[in-house]
Design an enzyme around this catalytic site. Structure first.
Site, PDB file in Angstrom:
ATOM      1  CB  VAL A   1      -0.977   0.053   1.206  1.00 27.94           C
ATOM      2  CG1 VAL A   1      -1.930  -1.131   1.178  1.00 27.94           C
ATOM      3  CG2 VAL A   1      -0.229   0.121   2.526  1.00 27.94           C
ATOM      4  CE  LYS A   2       2.616   1.188   4.253  1.00 29.16           C
ATOM      5  NZ  LYS A   2       3.025   1.238   5.605  1.00 29.16           N
TER       6      LYS A   2
END
Ligand SMILES: *Cc1c(COP(=O)(O)O)cnc(C)c1O
Length: 409
Positions: free
Chosen positions: A197-198
């Protein structure tokens, strides 16, 4: 139209790089691709040395281990963060000492002094949402003579450092800037997360950036940490696999937290175009949200750019004025029912069972609760279309007016 909260970048560049690894290198785990990725992180951040590992949390644990932090030692962390910040400490036997944050979600430097004891070995400020902490203020507190004289070194590296270590939790802030300098170069140690998710991802992964004081030799520390990341082994399997290179030593009690080349390939394809394309696209999404929500007096916009700090535009942490936690939940319910994925960053650690059972109490962190109670994170990722962004904004506004029961204006 369903709009997920988050989507990783799996484009033709990622596929080509992965294909190259699988087709041409004959190698899957830590090998040549990880070294190239480490080099790309060095270029992006100008850090002295970069060690890639398999997650943020294992990178942080490795660095605390390197420092000789262990049972009964204390590490200062903000109460407003993802649980991993504190778990990195708990998992090596140390005690996370939580302090409250400022209105911009970052750790409150004025609260550090009272949290320091003779057992304090490190502090982990968090660049939440990609917005850097005020590092100069943090360093000023730690360099105070009175604070320094409290420090009791209990390992060779603690002796060499002579003060509390600053380990930045930069899980969100790759590409962010503090006073014109890239995150990755501001503190002794900075750890990025490369989780799915980064901003840049390797599926799972982390990157440790070193900028230790001059008494440390970065080349030496790099090689030592590389060994520590594979059980303390002086040669990786790739190196041992070269003809005649079978001999190795185990030079310390390491962890097994190395990054495989398969994962590095995914991140490599992204980091190469991060500054030119991926990061500017995130900024445009922030700009769009800012422009639309600044028309509404009930919206509190997240900080993303000032004279001194530039965000990595990781999370758009919108807050809503004068609502309760229950109203916030109802707004999220309404938004979700329209097919838009939103999130809350974060449920404060003192509200989670593990930390409650350890004795942390939400009442001790009033700003953290205040921020949490009216926060809603909106989707920010590469590939979001204008049409999708408009739908997100429209849905949030509609949800607000429906829940607070005000006529729309
Ligand atoms: C994602 C995240 C982490 C953990 O990263 P992993 O790579 O999953 O270990 C730590 N801190 C913060 C603030 C995060 O958001």
């Amino acid at each position: 139209m369903i709009i997920p909260f988050s989507l990783p970048i799996i484009d033709s560049d990622v596929i080509a790089e992965m294909n190259d690894t699988l087709t041409n290198t004959g190698w899957l785990t830590s090998g040549p691709k990880v070294l190239v990725l480490e080099n790309e992180f060095k270029k992006l951040t100008t850090a002295e040395a970069v060690v890639c590992v398999n997650s943020w949390v294992s990178g942080a644990m490795l660095m605390l281990r390197w420092l000789g932090v262990g049972y009964g030692d204390e590490v200062i962390v903000p109460s407003y963060t993802y649980c991993a910040t504190a778990l990195a400490c708990l998992n090596i036997g140390a005690i996370p000492v939580m302090i409250d944050v400022l209105d911009d979600f970052t750790l409150d430097p004025t609260k550090i002094k009272a949290a320091i004891t003779s057992k304090t070995k490190a502090i982990i400020p968090v660049d939440i949402g990609g917005w850097p902490c005020d590092y100069d203020q943090i360093h000023t507190v730690l360099n105070d003579q009175e604070i320094k004289s409290k420090f009791i070194p209990q390992s060779p590296n603690q002796e060499k450092l002579g003060r509390i270590l600053v380990l930045a939790d930069a899980a969100h802030s790759v590409g962010a800037n503090y006073k014109g300098r890239p995150i990755g170069t501001i503190t002794d140690v900075t750890v990025f997360s490369l989780h799915s998710v980064k901003n840049i991802t390797t599926g799972e992964g982390g990157a440790i950036c070193l900028n230790l004081p001059k008494q440390f030799d970065h080349i030496e520390e790099y090689h030592y940490l590389k060994a520590l990341s594979i059980n303390g082994q002086t040669k990786s399997a790739f190196e041992k696999n070269q003809v005649g290179e079978w001999k190795y030593d185990i030079i310390g009690q390491g962890l097994k937290v190395n990054m495989p080349d398969i994962c590095a390939s995914v991140g490599l394809a992204q980091i190469r175009k991060y500054k030119s394309t991926l990061l500017p696209e995130r900024k445009e999404i922030f700009n769009f949200y800012n422009q639309e929500f600044s028309k509404h007096t009930w919206a509190i916009l997240p900080k993303s750019e000032s004279e001194e700090r530039i965000s990595s535009f990781h999370l758009y942490m919108l807050r809503i004025k004068n609502i309760t936690e229950e109203q916030r939940d109802a707004i999220i319910q309404h938004i979700s029912s329209k097919g838009v994925g939103v999130n809350v960053h974060y449920i404060p650690m003192p509200m989670l069972t593990l930390f409650k059972n350890l004795g942390y109490q939400m009442d001790d962190y009033p700003i953290t609760y205040k921020l949490y109670a009216n926060e809603i994170s909106l989707p920010v990722y590469n590939g979001l279309t204008n049409e999708q962004l408009q739908k997100i904004v429209e849905t949030v506004i509609e949800a607000y007016f429906s829940v607070v029961n005000e006529p729309r204006h």
